[in-house]
Enzyme design. Structure first.
Site, PDB file in Angstrom:
ATOM      1  CD  GLN A  57      -2.887  -1.234   2.287  1.00 43.90           C
ATOM      2  OE1 GLN A  57      -2.597  -1.847   3.309  1.00 43.90           O
ATOM      3  NE2 GLN A  57      -4.036  -0.609   2.162  1.00 43.90           N
ATOM      4  CG  HIS A 147      -0.903  -6.273   5.224  1.00 44.89           C
ATOM      5  ND1 HIS A 147      -0.984  -5.663   6.459  1.00 44.89           N
ATOM      6  CD2 HIS A 147      -2.008  -5.874   4.549  1.00 44.89           C
ATOM      7  CE1 HIS A 147      -2.085  -4.919   6.520  1.00 44.89           C
ATOM      8  NE2 HIS A 147      -2.730  -5.037   5.375  1.00 44.89           N
ATOM      9  CG  ASN A 191      -3.512  -7.722   7.624  1.00 47.42           C
ATOM     10  OD1 ASN A 191      -3.691  -7.217   8.732  1.00 47.42           O
ATOM     11  ND2 ASN A 191      -4.221  -7.378   6.554  1.00 47.42           N
ATOM     12  CD  GLU A 192      -7.894  -7.019   7.879  1.00 45.73           C
ATOM     13  OE1 GLU A 192      -8.133  -6.979   6.663  1.00 45.73           O
ATOM     14  OE2 GLU A 192      -8.253  -6.125   8.667  1.00 45.73           O
TER      15      GLU A 192
HETATM   16  C1  FCB Z   1      -7.804  -3.615   6.387  1.00 46.19           C
HETATM   17  C2  FCB Z   1      -6.472  -3.939   5.759  1.00 46.19           C
HETATM   18  C3  FCB Z   1      -5.604  -2.743   5.565  1.00 46.19           C
HETATM   19  C4  FCB Z   1      -6.377  -1.538   5.083  1.00 46.19           C
HETATM   20  C5  FCB Z   1      -7.580  -1.311   5.944  1.00 46.19           C
HETATM   21  C6  FCB Z   1      -8.386  -0.110   5.547  1.00 46.19           C
HETATM   22  O1  FCB Z   1      -8.721  -4.615   6.114  1.00 46.19           O
HETATM   23  O2  FCB Z   1      -5.770  -4.847   6.567  1.00 46.19           O
HETATM   24  O3  FCB Z   1      -4.569  -3.098   4.684  1.00 46.19           O
HETATM   25  O4  FCB Z   1      -6.678  -1.671   3.766  1.00 46.19           O
HETATM   26  O5  FCB Z   1      -8.402  -2.441   5.924  1.00 46.19           O
END
Ligand code: FCB
Length: 442
Positions: A57, A147, A191-192
């Site tokens: 990003q 990520h 991440n997520e």
């Molecule tokens: C999350 C992501 C991050 C960013 C935020 C707004 O889901 O982990 O990279 O995009 O949202």
């Protein structure tokens, strides 16, 4: 005839009782914000204030699964992003100016291993310099190993959809860890995971842009397998390091709290998004499979919280078709979903069940004009403060994000930064909310 009527009315009664029970067990809290003193905050000494970013990003100039996807789908290109790869020293000065004590960022696998087995020492040195610089500023680095982005070659092999690829991921993680763990104590493996699998394999809005429920579930399990493998290996290498996952907790609430259908959809989505993950982490079993090493594989849990989602009969099949509903009194954010700070507390309660310390790894709002962000920060921090007062072990808060950046499928349209970025000049300007955050920290 009479039997049918009796059966039908008993069914109605059963459904009514069931819904009543669901309503009691899963309350959707709403506060009367007008009567809350948002200035009444207290945080323990040692609590860390931070901001968060991710490589794809901000760094710019990357070729990976994401840049390929941008090209294939005709999406806005990440391109030079924030040119952070060359401007990182200036950006770290911004961190110092904000006064943060922690910075969460991610390492880009495609930079370090552009081809299978070929390692770029020069690029690795830059990350190592970044870590030195942060440490010299008294800022704790928190590194995320995955990520959303990874090398093209790994995507071509199937990425997380094929568990035979996990050893590649593991050896990349080990290598980064061996280089940085003498100075980096806090690590997020992935991440997520749920966002990664749902967006990439159900909604098709993230690479590889596929759509299949069974495939999604396979990826979910493999992400957990990947995390568990990495956790076990890195913990063995340096037991004093703290490893966790940055878990996005989105809450699912029925649009109509009396509708059995809305409840059914809400509970299913909550299970798939949140429950099955937490179960995997506590029992080592996820979605019907055993995940070796997953049980108790968190030293802390990273919590990313943004909103709640109101469910109805029609499940969205792509984000473009996603209609974000909101309660009448709620404010819609620029992204479309409502600001729902009350849910932050529910998310904290949810991850607390894991029994490990909580690091807030992301929280923020898209708001180009900065009209909502100050209130957004105030409400969310008040919720964190209350949770701590009531005994929750929350160690840090990382605002998403340090600066405007490439917001995945949304491109540059969504502005999440405490700093506004002019992408033509790369000038960063602290927003009012950034000033507010800085003053609050000091
Ligand atoms: C999350 C992501 C991050 C960013 C935020 C707004 O889901 O982990 O990279 O995009 O949202």
């Amino acid at each position: 005839m009479w039997h049918w009527a009796a059966a039908a009315s008993s069914l109605v009664i059963v459904i009514f009782l069931l819904v009543s029970r669901l309503r009691r067990r899963h309350p959707e809290t709403h506060y009367d914000w007008g009567n809350i003193d948002l200035g009444d905050l207290s945080f323990p000494s040692g609590f860390l204030w931070g901001t968060a970013t991710a490589a794809h990003q901000i760094e710019g100039g990357l070729t990976n699964n994401w840049s390929d996807f941008e090209e294939d789908r005709g999406l806005e290109r990440s391109g030079a992003a924030c040119e952070h790869w060359t401007l990182w020293r200036d950006d770290f000065q911004l961190l110092s100016d904000l006064g943060v004590g922690s910075y969460r960022f991610s390492v880009e696998w495609s930079r370090l291993e552009p081809e299978p087995g070929s390692w770029d020492e020069g690029e690795m040195r830059v990350y190592s310099d970044m870590v030195d610089d942060l440490v010299s500023r008294g800022i704790r680095p928190m590194v995320t190993l995955h990520h959303f982005s990874h090398p093209t070659w790994w995507e071509e092999r199937g990425g997380f959809a094929d568990r035979r690829n996990l050893p590649d991921f593991l050896s990349y993680c080990e290598r980064v860890f061996d280089e940085l763990s003498d100075r980096v104590e806090y690590w997020c493996t992935i991440n997520e995971p749920t966002v990664c699998s749902a967006m990439g394999y159900t909604l098709g809005q993230f690479p590889p842009g596929k759509r299949g429920i069974r495939l999604t579930m396979r990826v979910m399990r493999n992400l957990m397998r990947g995390h568990a493998m990495v956790y076990r290996s890195l913990k063995g290498r340096r037991p004093e390091c703290q490893l966790g996952v940055a878990k996005n907790v989105t809450l699912f609430d029925p649009a109509s709290r009396w509708s059995p259908v809305d409840w059914l959809v809400a509970r299913i989505l909550d299970w798939l998004w949140n429950g099955s993950w937490r179960k995997g982490m506590t029992t080592g079993r996820m979605l019907g499979s055993r995940i070796p090493g997953a049980k108790d594989s968190l030293d802390f849990v990273g919590l990313n919280y943004y909103t709640h989602f109101l469910t109805g009969l029609f499940l969205p099949t792509a984000t473009k078709e996603l209609q974000f509903a909101k309660r009448e009194h709620e404010v819609a954010t620029e992204f479309g979903y409502p600001m729902y700070a009350e849910g932050f507390r529910r998310a904290i309660d949810f991850v607390s069940e894991l029994g490990v310390p909580i690091e807030i790894t992301e929280n923020g709002v898209a708001d180009a004009e900065d009209t909502l962000r100050p209130e957004h920060i105030r409400r969310h921090l008040w919720v964190v403060s209350e949770a701590i007062k009531e005994g929750h072990d929350i160690r840090s808060y990382h605002h998403w994000s340090l600066m405007d950046n490439f917001e995945w499928a949304e491109g540059y349209s969504m502005r999440f930064g405490l700093h506004a970025v002019d992408f033509r000049t790369q000038e960063r300007t602290l927003r009012k909310s950034g000033e507010f955050y800085r003053d609050l920290i000091s």
